[in-house]
Motif scaffolding. Sequence first.
Motif, PDB file in Angstrom:
ATOM      1  N   CYS A  80       0.782  -1.234  -0.060  1.00  0.00           N
ATOM      2  CA  CYS A  80      -0.056  -0.134  -0.038  1.00  0.00           C
ATOM      3  C   CYS A  80       0.848   1.316  -0.024  1.00  0.00           C
ATOM      4  CB  CYS A  80      -0.879   0.036   1.127  1.00  0.00           C
ATOM      5  SG  CYS A  80      -0.223   0.045   2.908  1.00  0.00           S
ATOM      6  N   GLY A  81       2.123   1.200   0.389  1.00  0.00           N
ATOM      7  CA  GLY A  81       3.015   2.501   0.410  1.00  0.00           C
ATOM      8  C   GLY A  81       4.478   2.188   0.831  1.00  0.00           C
ATOM      9  N   ALA A  82       5.255   3.320   1.057  1.00  0.00           N
ATOM     10  CA  ALA A  82       6.425   3.244   1.182  1.00  0.00           C
ATOM     11  C   ALA A  82       6.843   4.380   2.028  1.00  0.00           C
ATOM     12  CB  ALA A  82       7.111   3.060  -0.091  1.00  0.00           C
ATOM     13  N   MET A  83       7.884   4.320   2.819  1.00  0.00           N
ATOM     14  CA  MET A  83       8.341   5.404   3.732  1.00  0.00           C
ATOM     15  C   MET A  83       9.965   5.217   3.466  1.00  0.00           C
ATOM     16  SD  MET A  83       7.396   6.347   7.554  1.00  0.00           S
ATOM     17  CE  MET A  83       8.440   7.544   8.720  1.00  0.00           C
ATOM     18  N   THR A  84      10.730   6.565   3.519  1.00  0.00           N
ATOM     19  CA  THR A  84      12.100   6.824   3.372  1.00  0.00           C
ATOM     20  C   THR A  84      12.587   7.480   4.344  1.00  0.00           C
ATOM     21  OG1 THR A  84      11.856   8.605   2.059  1.00  0.00           O
ATOM     22  CG2 THR A  84      11.743   6.326   0.886  1.00  0.00           C
ATOM     23  N   MET A 114       2.023   3.904   9.890  1.00  0.00           N
ATOM     24  CA  MET A 114       3.304   3.735   9.510  1.00  0.00           C
ATOM     25  C   MET A 114       4.209   4.850  10.014  1.00  0.00           C
ATOM     26  SD  MET A 114       4.291   3.642   5.365  1.00  0.00           S
ATOM     27  CE  MET A 114       3.609   5.110   4.901  1.00  0.00           C
ATOM     28  N   VAL A 115       3.874   6.104   9.848  1.00  0.00           N
ATOM     29  CA  VAL A 115       4.766   7.161  10.293  1.00  0.00           C
ATOM     30  C   VAL A 115       5.239   7.024  11.784  1.00  0.00           C
ATOM     31  CG1 VAL A 115       5.030   9.655  10.493  1.00  0.00           C
ATOM     32  CG2 VAL A 115       4.131   8.629   8.291  1.00  0.00           C
ATOM     33  N   MET A 116       4.171   6.727  12.518  1.00  0.00           N
ATOM     34  CA  MET A 116       4.502   6.894  14.183  1.00  0.00           C
ATOM     35  C   MET A 116       5.343   5.604  14.555  1.00  0.00           C
ATOM     36  SD  MET A 116       0.620   7.211  15.745  1.00  0.00           S
ATOM     37  CE  MET A 116       1.103   7.103  17.282  1.00  0.00           C
ATOM     38  N   ARG A 117       5.046   4.295  13.453  1.00  0.00           N
ATOM     39  CA  ARG A 117       5.837   3.182  13.974  1.00  0.00           C
ATOM     40  C   ARG A 117       7.304   3.447  13.628  1.00  0.00           C
ATOM     41  NH1 ARG A 117       8.440  -0.119  16.526  1.00  0.00           N
ATOM     42  NH2 ARG A 117       8.202  -2.042  16.574  1.00  0.00           N
ATOM     43  N   LEU A 118       7.558   3.683  12.243  1.00  0.00           N
ATOM     44  CA  LEU A 118       8.813   3.779  11.942  1.00  0.00           C
ATOM     45  C   LEU A 118       9.773   5.086  12.279  1.00  0.00           C
ATOM     46  CD1 LEU A 118       8.317   2.889   8.024  1.00  0.00           C
ATOM     47  CD2 LEU A 118       9.423   1.231  10.065  1.00  0.00           C
ATOM     48  N   THR A 119       8.984   6.154  12.895  1.00  0.00           N
ATOM     49  CA  THR A 119       9.855   7.162  13.482  1.00  0.00           C
ATOM     50  C   THR A 119      10.293   6.607  14.645  1.00  0.00           C
ATOM     51  OG1 THR A 119       8.517   8.868  12.325  1.00  0.00           O
ATOM     52  CG2 THR A 119       9.645   9.540  14.538  1.00  0.00           C
ATOM     53  N   ALA A 120       9.420   6.070  15.330  1.00  0.00           N
ATOM     54  CA  ALA A 120       9.984   5.616  16.782  1.00  0.00           C
ATOM     55  C   ALA A 120      11.152   4.493  16.521  1.00  0.00           C
ATOM     56  CB  ALA A 120       8.745   4.893  17.503  1.00  0.00           C
ATOM     57  N   VAL A 145      -1.297  13.649   9.179  1.00  0.00           N
ATOM     58  CA  VAL A 145      -0.440  12.238   9.472  1.00  0.00           C
ATOM     59  C   VAL A 145       0.414  12.800  10.471  1.00  0.00           C
ATOM     60  CG1 VAL A 145       0.948  10.592   8.597  1.00  0.00           C
ATOM     61  CG2 VAL A 145      -1.141  11.147   7.375  1.00  0.00           C
ATOM     62  N   LEU A 146       1.392  13.631   9.999  1.00  0.00           N
ATOM     63  CA  LEU A 146       2.506  14.076  10.973  1.00  0.00           C
ATOM     64  C   LEU A 146       2.199  14.414  12.220  1.00  0.00           C
ATOM     65  CD1 LEU A 146       4.612  15.989   8.282  1.00  0.00           C
ATOM     66  CD2 LEU A 146       5.000  13.565   9.314  1.00  0.00           C
ATOM     67  N   GLU A 147       0.919  15.369  12.232  1.00  0.00           N
ATOM     68  CA  GLU A 147       0.567  15.979  13.683  1.00  0.00           C
ATOM     69  C   GLU A 147       0.291  14.627  14.394  1.00  0.00           C
ATOM     70  OE1 GLU A 147      -2.188  18.765  12.556  1.00  0.00           O
ATOM     71  OE2 GLU A 147      -0.593  20.128  11.688  1.00  0.00           O
ATOM     72  N   LYS A 148      -0.494  13.954  13.959  1.00  0.00           N
ATOM     73  CA  LYS A 148      -1.232  12.657  14.884  1.00  0.00           C
ATOM     74  C   LYS A 148      -0.091  11.783  15.043  1.00  0.00           C
ATOM     75  CE  LYS A 148      -5.831  12.050  12.609  1.00  0.00           C
ATOM     76  NZ  LYS A 148      -6.510  11.182  11.941  1.00  0.00           N
ATOM     77  N   ALA A 149       1.090  11.810  14.325  1.00  0.00           N
ATOM     78  CA  ALA A 149       2.282  10.875  14.569  1.00  0.00           C
ATOM     79  C   ALA A 149       3.271  11.701  15.790  1.00  0.00           C
ATOM     80  CB  ALA A 149       3.261  10.459  13.342  1.00  0.00           C
ATOM     81  N   GLY A 150       3.135  12.765  16.156  1.00  0.00           N
ATOM     82  CA  GLY A 150       3.964  13.730  17.032  1.00  0.00           C
ATOM     83  C   GLY A 150       4.879  14.643  16.545  1.00  0.00           C
ATOM     84  N   PHE A 151       4.679  14.789  15.229  1.00  0.00           N
ATOM     85  CA  PHE A 151       5.635  15.996  14.746  1.00  0.00           C
ATOM     86  C   PHE A 151       4.896  17.202  14.822  1.00  0.00           C
ATOM     87  CE2 PHE A 151       6.810  12.189  12.563  1.00  0.00           C
ATOM     88  CZ  PHE A 151       7.982  12.555  11.830  1.00  0.00           C
ATOM     89  N   GLN A 152       5.781  18.270  15.181  1.00  0.00           N
ATOM     90  CA  GLN A 152       5.480  19.879  15.221  1.00  0.00           C
ATOM     91  C   GLN A 152       5.895  20.476  14.064  1.00  0.00           C
ATOM     92  OE1 GLN A 152       6.580  20.515  19.301  1.00  0.00           O
ATOM     93  NE2 GLN A 152       4.971  19.697  20.282  1.00  0.00           N
ATOM     94  N   ILE A 153       5.386  21.386  13.707  1.00  0.00           N
ATOM     95  CA  ILE A 153       5.828  22.344  12.546  1.00  0.00           C
ATOM     96  C   ILE A 153       6.845  23.543  13.314  1.00  0.00           C
ATOM     97  CG2 ILE A 153       5.290  24.553  11.380  1.00  0.00           C
ATOM     98  CD1 ILE A 153       2.628  23.501  11.038  1.00  0.00           C
TER      99      ILE A 153
END
Length: 167
Positions: A80-84, A114-120, A145-153
């Motif tokens: 379904c997707g990819a992350m780098t 995906m973003v939450m898990r791979l970032t951790a 997506v980023l905000e839900k995964a804990g990223f901040q601007i």
Amino acid sequence: MIVRTPRLELRSGSAQLADADENDKARFGELLHAHVPPEWPPESLRKHLPRYYDIVRLWPASGWRFWYAIARESSGNVLCGAMTFINPVGISGIAETGYSLLPECQGRGLGTEMVMRLTAWVKRHGHVRVVLAQVHKRNTASSRVLEKAGFQIIGRGSRPGALLYCH
């Protein structure tokens, strides 16, 4: 390497997977143990794939830099997707991430998962202290997506119209 979430199996890239993705979609699906939709890769990823594949071919030990996202569906596994992660490791300990999902996989929370898990994961295993992401300010879905995964601007990105996020 395989990292799992409740609905995803995240597989790190390899030279073997890169070769199959470029040259033999049937073999690619066999290696991933997943159905590869005809729309693969997502449009936003298409032009970048050769660069990512060069990375996994030249530095195979750094397989964590590129990941495939496979959704575990009731009908079977589906790519379904990819992350780098680019510019990783080194003295700075900073990596920038990018991610993409096929349109039929969007809007279901898979990107956030995906973003939450791979970032951790990369912060624990990749010698990365800070993960950055750039998103065009009009791409509200990706920003969410980023905000839900804990990223901040933290400011403006290096690309025109982009916002820079930090985790």
